[in-house]
Design a protein around this motif. Sequence first.
Motif, PDB file in Angstrom:
ATOM      1  N   TYR A 149     -10.739  25.007  35.829  1.00 47.42           N
ATOM      2  CA  TYR A 149      -9.660  24.067  35.526  1.00 47.42           C
ATOM      3  C   TYR A 149      -9.931  23.343  34.222  1.00 47.42           C
ATOM      4  O   TYR A 149     -11.073  23.056  33.870  1.00 47.42           O
ATOM      5  CB  TYR A 149      -9.459  23.075  36.671  1.00 47.42           C
ATOM      6  CG  TYR A 149     -10.682  22.299  37.060  1.00 47.42           C
ATOM      7  CD1 TYR A 149     -11.574  22.796  38.004  1.00 47.42           C
ATOM      8  CD2 TYR A 149     -10.950  21.055  36.491  1.00 47.42           C
ATOM      9  CE1 TYR A 149     -12.701  22.088  38.364  1.00 47.42           C
ATOM     10  CE2 TYR A 149     -12.061  20.335  36.850  1.00 47.42           C
ATOM     11  CZ  TYR A 149     -12.944  20.855  37.797  1.00 47.42           C
ATOM     12  OH  TYR A 149     -14.063  20.149  38.146  1.00 47.42           O
ATOM     13  N   THR A 150      -8.853  23.074  33.536  1.00 50.55           N
ATOM     14  CA  THR A 150      -8.889  22.294  32.301  1.00 50.55           C
ATOM     15  C   THR A 150      -7.912  21.160  32.503  1.00 50.55           C
ATOM     16  O   THR A 150      -6.701  21.317  32.339  1.00 50.55           O
ATOM     17  CB  THR A 150      -8.463  23.151  31.091  1.00 50.55           C
ATOM     18  OG1 THR A 150      -9.240  24.327  31.055  1.00 50.55           O
ATOM     19  CG2 THR A 150      -8.648  22.365  29.798  1.00 50.55           C
ATOM     20  N   VAL A 151      -8.433  20.011  32.914  1.00 49.02           N
ATOM     21  CA  VAL A 151      -7.573  18.874  33.226  1.00 49.02           C
ATOM     22  C   VAL A 151      -8.186  17.615  32.658  1.00 49.02           C
ATOM     23  O   VAL A 151      -9.383  17.553  32.394  1.00 49.02           O
ATOM     24  CB  VAL A 151      -7.382  18.718  34.759  1.00 49.02           C
ATOM     25  CG1 VAL A 151      -6.728  19.961  35.349  1.00 49.02           C
ATOM     26  CG2 VAL A 151      -8.694  18.428  35.445  1.00 49.02           C
ATOM     27  N   SER A 152      -7.354  16.600  32.503  1.00 44.86           N
ATOM     28  CA  SER A 152      -7.807  15.365  31.886  1.00 44.86           C
ATOM     29  C   SER A 152      -8.591  14.485  32.849  1.00 44.86           C
ATOM     30  O   SER A 152      -9.548  13.827  32.464  1.00 44.86           O
ATOM     31  CB  SER A 152      -6.615  14.604  31.322  1.00 44.86           C
ATOM     32  OG  SER A 152      -5.615  14.465  32.327  1.00 44.86           O
ATOM     33  N   GLY A 153      -8.214  14.470  34.077  1.00 47.86           N
ATOM     34  CA  GLY A 153      -8.921  13.642  35.054  1.00 47.86           C
ATOM     35  C   GLY A 153      -8.713  14.185  36.449  1.00 47.86           C
ATOM     36  O   GLY A 153      -7.606  14.204  36.956  1.00 47.86           O
ATOM     37  N   LEU A 154      -9.785  14.633  37.073  1.00 39.56           N
ATOM     38  CA  LEU A 154      -9.671  15.283  38.375  1.00 39.56           C
ATOM     39  C   LEU A 154      -9.920  14.276  39.484  1.00 39.56           C
ATOM     40  O   LEU A 154     -10.949  13.602  39.502  1.00 39.56           O
ATOM     41  CB  LEU A 154     -10.684  16.425  38.477  1.00 39.56           C
ATOM     42  CG  LEU A 154     -10.681  17.209  39.795  1.00 39.56           C
ATOM     43  CD1 LEU A 154      -9.458  18.109  39.860  1.00 39.56           C
ATOM     44  CD2 LEU A 154     -11.953  18.036  39.945  1.00 39.56           C
ATOM     45  N   ARG A 155      -8.971  14.214  40.425  1.00 41.17           N
ATOM     46  CA  ARG A 155      -9.189  13.384  41.601  1.00 41.17           C
ATOM     47  C   ARG A 155      -9.755  14.218  42.733  1.00 41.17           C
ATOM     48  O   ARG A 155     -10.597  13.757  43.484  1.00 41.17           O
ATOM     49  CB  ARG A 155      -7.887  12.713  42.048  1.00 41.17           C
ATOM     50  CG  ARG A 155      -8.089  11.562  43.036  1.00 41.17           C
ATOM     51  CD  ARG A 155      -6.821  11.180  43.739  1.00 41.17           C
ATOM     52  NE  ARG A 155      -6.466  12.159  44.741  1.00 41.17           N
ATOM     53  CZ  ARG A 155      -6.977  12.202  45.971  1.00 41.17           C
ATOM     54  NH1 ARG A 155      -7.868  11.307  46.348  1.00 41.17           N
ATOM     55  NH2 ARG A 155      -6.606  13.140  46.830  1.00 41.17           N
ATOM     56  N   GLY A 156      -9.281  15.475  42.835  1.00 39.20           N
ATOM     57  CA  GLY A 156      -9.772  16.341  43.892  1.00 39.20           C
ATOM     58  C   GLY A 156      -9.365  17.783  43.656  1.00 39.20           C
ATOM     59  O   GLY A 156      -8.383  18.051  42.955  1.00 39.20           O
ATOM     60  N   LEU A 157     -10.122  18.711  44.209  1.00 34.06           N
ATOM     61  CA  LEU A 157      -9.797  20.132  44.127  1.00 34.06           C
ATOM     62  C   LEU A 157      -9.671  20.664  45.544  1.00 34.06           C
ATOM     63  O   LEU A 157     -10.500  20.375  46.409  1.00 34.06           O
ATOM     64  CB  LEU A 157     -10.881  20.900  43.362  1.00 34.06           C
ATOM     65  CG  LEU A 157     -10.557  22.381  43.100  1.00 34.06           C
ATOM     66  CD1 LEU A 157     -11.002  22.802  41.702  1.00 34.06           C
ATOM     67  CD2 LEU A 157     -11.124  23.287  44.158  1.00 34.06           C
ATOM     68  N   PHE A 158      -8.597  21.416  45.765  1.00 33.30           N
ATOM     69  CA  PHE A 158      -8.252  21.875  47.109  1.00 33.30           C
ATOM     70  C   PHE A 158      -8.278  23.403  47.153  1.00 33.30           C
ATOM     71  O   PHE A 158      -7.865  24.071  46.208  1.00 33.30           O
ATOM     72  CB  PHE A 158      -6.840  21.399  47.484  1.00 33.30           C
ATOM     73  CG  PHE A 158      -6.694  19.904  47.546  1.00 33.30           C
ATOM     74  CD1 PHE A 158      -6.661  19.148  46.387  1.00 33.30           C
ATOM     75  CD2 PHE A 158      -6.586  19.264  48.759  1.00 33.30           C
ATOM     76  CE1 PHE A 158      -6.531  17.767  46.433  1.00 33.30           C
ATOM     77  CE2 PHE A 158      -6.441  17.887  48.819  1.00 33.30           C
ATOM     78  CZ  PHE A 158      -6.414  17.144  47.656  1.00 33.30           C
ATOM     79  N   TRP A 159      -8.737  23.943  48.281  1.00 33.11           N
ATOM     80  CA  TRP A 159      -8.643  25.375  48.547  1.00 33.11           C
ATOM     81  C   TRP A 159      -7.727  25.601  49.738  1.00 33.11           C
ATOM     82  O   TRP A 159      -7.808  24.887  50.756  1.00 33.11           O
ATOM     83  CB  TRP A 159     -10.013  25.974  48.850  1.00 33.11           C
ATOM     84  CG  TRP A 159     -10.858  26.215  47.631  1.00 33.11           C
ATOM     85  CD1 TRP A 159     -11.846  25.427  47.134  1.00 33.11           C
ATOM     86  CD2 TRP A 159     -10.790  27.352  46.760  1.00 33.11           C
ATOM     87  NE1 TRP A 159     -12.394  25.999  46.003  1.00 33.11           N
ATOM     88  CE2 TRP A 159     -11.765  27.187  45.757  1.00 33.11           C
ATOM     89  CE3 TRP A 159     -10.002  28.515  46.726  1.00 33.11           C
ATOM     90  CZ2 TRP A 159     -11.993  28.117  44.734  1.00 33.11           C
ATOM     91  CZ3 TRP A 159     -10.213  29.436  45.721  1.00 33.11           C
ATOM     92  CH2 TRP A 159     -11.192  29.240  44.737  1.00 33.11           C
ATOM     93  N   TYR A 160      -6.864  26.617  49.571  1.00 32.50           N
ATOM     94  CA  TYR A 160      -5.937  27.004  50.631  1.00 32.50           C
ATOM     95  C   TYR A 160      -6.062  28.505  50.867  1.00 32.50           C
ATOM     96  O   TYR A 160      -6.395  29.274  49.959  1.00 32.50           O
ATOM     97  CB  TYR A 160      -4.485  26.705  50.235  1.00 32.50           C
ATOM     98  CG  TYR A 160      -4.112  25.247  50.301  1.00 32.50           C
ATOM     99  CD1 TYR A 160      -4.418  24.379  49.259  1.00 32.50           C
ATOM    100  CD2 TYR A 160      -3.432  24.749  51.402  1.00 32.50           C
ATOM    101  CE1 TYR A 160      -4.070  23.041  49.318  1.00 32.50           C
ATOM    102  CE2 TYR A 160      -3.068  23.405  51.470  1.00 32.50           C
ATOM    103  CZ  TYR A 160      -3.394  22.570  50.426  1.00 32.50           C
ATOM    104  OH  TYR A 160      -3.037  21.246  50.501  1.00 32.50           O
TER     105      TYR A 160
END
Lengths: 116, 112
Positions: free
Chosen positions: A25-36
Amino acid sequence: EDQVTQSPEALRLQEGESSSLNCSYTVSGLRGLFWYRQDPGKGPEFLFTLYSAGEEKEKERLKATLTKKESFLHITAPKPEDSATYLCAVDLLRGAGGTSYGKLTFGQGTILTVHP
Amino acid sequence: DAGVIQSPRHEVTEMGQEVTLRCKPISGHNSLFWYRQTMMRGLELLIYFNNNVPIDDSGMPEDRFSAKMPNASFSTLKIQPSEPRDSAVYFCASSGLEYEQYFGPGTRLTVT
């Protein structure tokens, strides 16, 4: 631009052959990462949430890990019933106060097929 | 809990007709999301609500699409008029304070 990239697009394994799926991921600010997990004809099913680098979560033959730039979904000794599409998604910190309403940005998914 | 409930499960309609998809979120969840999934574009967020208020509708493709959430236990997604390119599976999902989204079974829409 925030991006979530999953690889490989498709993965074919023999029963018992362990492997890993990647979500970068290339994001500015990560709160959480989810797997489904998504089975054909069904809605995505929640598996894990990871919040900080170094965190790990396990469920049966699945283990999810998180670094600052990517997450891995490790599948140990898979069985045919593990065949599905695996999706990852990121929840970003938004706004001046970092408010997140839980809006997820999904990757394109990895189609896993496990042959007996 | 019954989970997220969507209706109908399948919808076949002719171009130009109005289509209404329905969703009942999990009781106690305060956010609701509408997604569209196709082979070409994957899972796309159309709109989402927090405490029944629309927060972001930037994913709604055109003015033909509209969504409402009149109360905490019901939401609709309406397409008027429908077009063949709207054919897809539409998912509704809800989440609570932990932001883990739980998806419904989806509505498979076919517009001929």
